[in-house]
Design a protein around this motif. Structure first.
Motif: not given
Length: 690
Positions: A182-200
């Motif tokens: 159950s916890r993973k099903s909620i925290k799976g939303l965090l897969a949407l969170k990018a680990d990095y950004a390409n700063l220009k």
């Protein structure tokens, strides 16, 4: 300011309640334990809170978390580690049973085998029982299991003592697996969170953490990457997948000038995005925080179960004491027989089945809703949604697309069409309302704001502005009557915008709006789900409202309303709701007062809108009204599973309590009544995630 603490090792729903209650008794006004996520949210002295948690449950480790930081790999302790103790204990248990019952050995060696097997699975329970009892926390499951199993040893029932503890831990193992899922099903939303950004930076691009990017910075989003922060596309075009945020399965095209939300997946083109919000304010961070914190707002059923367990366990323990003592003392019955019956009751009395399974259903329902693009801000709101009896919709942007097009321009007196279109566009230059956008789009030229000297919004009527020395008023028919403007066009079919120049009526523009494809389907589904009355509240003209109401089959409509009129109508509808809920569905921006006043406020198509997220109880993350009946279906499924669990648990528990008191149940039967029924309830709860 509130602070989040991770409660590592929190595997008891009843303990979660006790921690929350103890903190409130010690002066923490704001203290909420979210058992499903294993987190504590408090306002106050963190060190004091840590000490209180340790007193309530010594097995819980308190870890400070950085604000707004969530680790998507953190799901608490790995339940599989429990197998290192369960498997050897099970082997020793089987050996002990064979030696005692098959080979008829009953000596110190066999006793030692049972003791070792018992300690492997029971050491943590024994430790917690002692420490918690010292701190005054009696009647938790650790205390009950300790008394029951040591009592079994005392009357010579070694196999049953080990069996009770062993199968109790097996039950805990499966429960923890379910909780983690159950916890993973909620925290799976965090897969949407990018680990990095390409700063220009100039001609260079460097990888940085999303939290290091500031508002106004430029970032590149390459094909296959998720958008790390909310922003505006300033260069490039691409197809993007927003299904994880909105539940919308069809990819859409974004181009220069379009808004882009964090968590969206870029499928092909290269995009240059100007950052509009920092990470902690970005959409994906706010979504996760809303879902994660939703369990703090408990439904009535959850609160009842908490109160019920507070009295249920001590009553059963008191009954066990009476059963163990009165028959031997008063009637001279054999002590061991009645002690055995009392031990059976102690095993049965653990309230964890209710305390665990009910919050798990609500937590799963909130997670399920989030994956469908419906953000529910609390279990209480999920409950209320299933009891919807009256639903009131806003029109523009809710039942209709809110994308207006100019279909006719009518000039009056000495004015021409180009003049009135220019005056309208300039007067509405500072407005973001869909009608204002349609007027500016129809004008089609760049607006010179130097021509606008004054600007005043007249809520519910229109706007007034000073343009090139002329006083311009743009608005609805009520505006004309408010300022006593002579006109001959009170009844024009369609959505009409009038313009007045220096007190003289100059003409009007008719614009059209299209009904959403799923509006009719939504109304039909709501009726099937038990909604008794469906109405529309709009500031638009009566003719337009009547036409839309007929097309989609509404029961009633109220037109030409000011914001305060909508609030008054919602209050009147509240008197008709019987025992259900009055739901208002609006766009979350200009409907904030009525959303706040209704029993249940739903913001439609307002993802990323601060007003919507703050005001509404439920936020539908795309603009589809059909998500409302889907949310009601999820709510009703949650309610059904909750009732199934309550009935199942209470029937089994009370039946076994009665049979145990009569001596018709062994400790093995008690194990089923406790661990078995808890597992059945938990597995039933997990159905909501499907």
């Amino acid at each position: 300011m509130s602070k989040k603490l991770k409660l590592k090792g929190l595997d008891c729903a009843n303990c979660a309640y006790k921690i929350e209650n103890a903190l409130k008794k010690e002066g923490f006004e704001s203290a909420s334990v979210n058992f499903a996520t294993g987190e504590l949210t408090i306002e106050g002295d963190i060190e004091k809170a840590k000490n209180i948690v340790k007193k309530v449950d010594s097995g819980v480790e308190v870890i400070e978390k950085e604000e707004h930081h969530h680790d998507c790999h953190d799901h608490g302790e790995d339940p599989k580690k429990m197998l290192y103790f369960i498997v050897p204990s099970l082997i020793l248990f089987v050996i002990g049973v064979l030696l005692r019952y098959y080979y008829n050995y009953d000596n110190i060696f066999v006793f030692g085998i049972f003791v070792v097997g018992y300690m492997l699975v029971g050491w943590k329970v024994l430790r917690n029982a002692v420490v918690n009892s010292i701190h005054g926390n009696v009647f938790d499951e650790n205390f009950l299991m300790t008394i029951a199993t040591l009592g079994a040893f005392a009357i010579g029932e070694y196999p049953e003592a080990v069996g009770v503890m062993l199968f109790y831990m097996v039950g805990e193992f499966f429960q923890n697996l379910s909780i983690n899922r159950s916890r993973k099903s909620i925290k799976g939303l965090l897969a949407l969170k990018a680990d990095y950004a390409n700063l220009k930076i100039g001609d260079k691009t460097i990888k940085v953490k999303p939290e290091d990017v500031k508002v106004g910075d430029l970032i590149l989003v390459k094909p296959g990457e998720r958008v790390p922060l909310d922003g505006l596309v300033i260069e490039g075009s691409s197809t993007v997948d927003s299904s994880a945020l909105t539940g919308e399965s069809i990819p859409r095209v974004v181009k220069e000038g379009d808004e882009l939300l964090s968590g969206i997946l870029n499928l092909n083109g290269l995009l240059t995005v100007k950052v509009a919000k920092e990470l902690k304010e970005s959409t994906i961070s706010r979504i996760f925080e809303l879902v994660e914190n939703a369990s703090a707002r408990k439904a009535k059923t959850e609160r009842f179960i908490t109160r019920f367990s507070r009295y249920y366990t001590p009553i059963v323990v008191g009954l066990a004491v009476l059963i163990a003592t009165i028959p031997p003392l008063v009637f001279g019955e054999p002590l061991s027989n009645w002690v055995y019956r009392a031990l059976v009751l102690l095993v049965i009395s653990c309230p964890c089945a209710l305390m665990l399974s009910i919050p798990l259903v609500y937590f799963g329902g909130i997670g399920k809703s989030a994956r469908e693009g419906i953000l529910v801000k609390g279990s209480n709101f999920l409950d209320a949604l299933g009891k919807a009896r009256i639903v009131a919709f806003d029109k523009t942007g809710t039942l209709t697309k809110g994308v207006f097009k100019t279909v006719q321009i009518v000039a009056k007196n000495s004015f021409n069409k180009d003049e009135i279109l220019k005056f309208m566009a300039l007067a509405e230059a500072h407005s973001s309302h869909p009608i204002a956008n349609a007027l500016k789009e129809a004008y089609g030229k760049e607006i010179n704001e130097n021509e606008i000297k004054e600007h005043e919004e007249i809520p519910g009527y229109g706007v007034r502005a000073k343009i090139n020395g002329k006083e311009i008023m743009v608005g609805n028919d009520r505006l004309l009557h408010k300022f006593n403007i002579e006109h001959d066009t009170c009844h024009v079919k369609g959505t009409v915008v009038h313009v007045v120049v220096d007190g003289e009526y100059a003409g009007y523009i008719i614009i059209s709006d299209e009904i959403k494809k799923d509006a009719l389907e939504t109304i039909q589904e709501l009726r099937k789900l038990g909604v008794k009355k469906i109405v529309m509240l709009t500031g638009d003209s009566k003719d337009v409202a009547e036409e839309i109401a007929k097309k989609i089959g509404l029961d009633e409509f109220y037109a030409e309303l000011l914001p305060e009129d909508k609030v008054n109508i919602i209050e009147k509808l509240g008197a008709e709701k019987e025992n259900g809920t009055v739901v208002f569905v609006g766009d979350g921006i200009n409907d904030a007062p009525v959303i706040a006043r209704s029993d249940l406020g739903v913001a439609m198509g307002a993802l990323g809108s601060d007003v919507a997220i703050e005001t509404a109880d439920i936020v539908i993350m795309d603009d589809k009204p059909s998500k409302l009946p889907l949310g009601i279906k999820i709510s009703k499924k949650v309610q059904n599973i909750v009732m199934e669990n309550i009935i199942l648990i209470l029937i089994v528990k009370l039946s076994f309590v009665l049979l145990g008191a009569l001596g018709q149940v062994t400790i093995w039967g008690a194990i089923f009544a406790d661990v078995g029924v808890a597992l059945l309830a938990v597995f039933n709860s997990m159905r909501i995630l499907k």
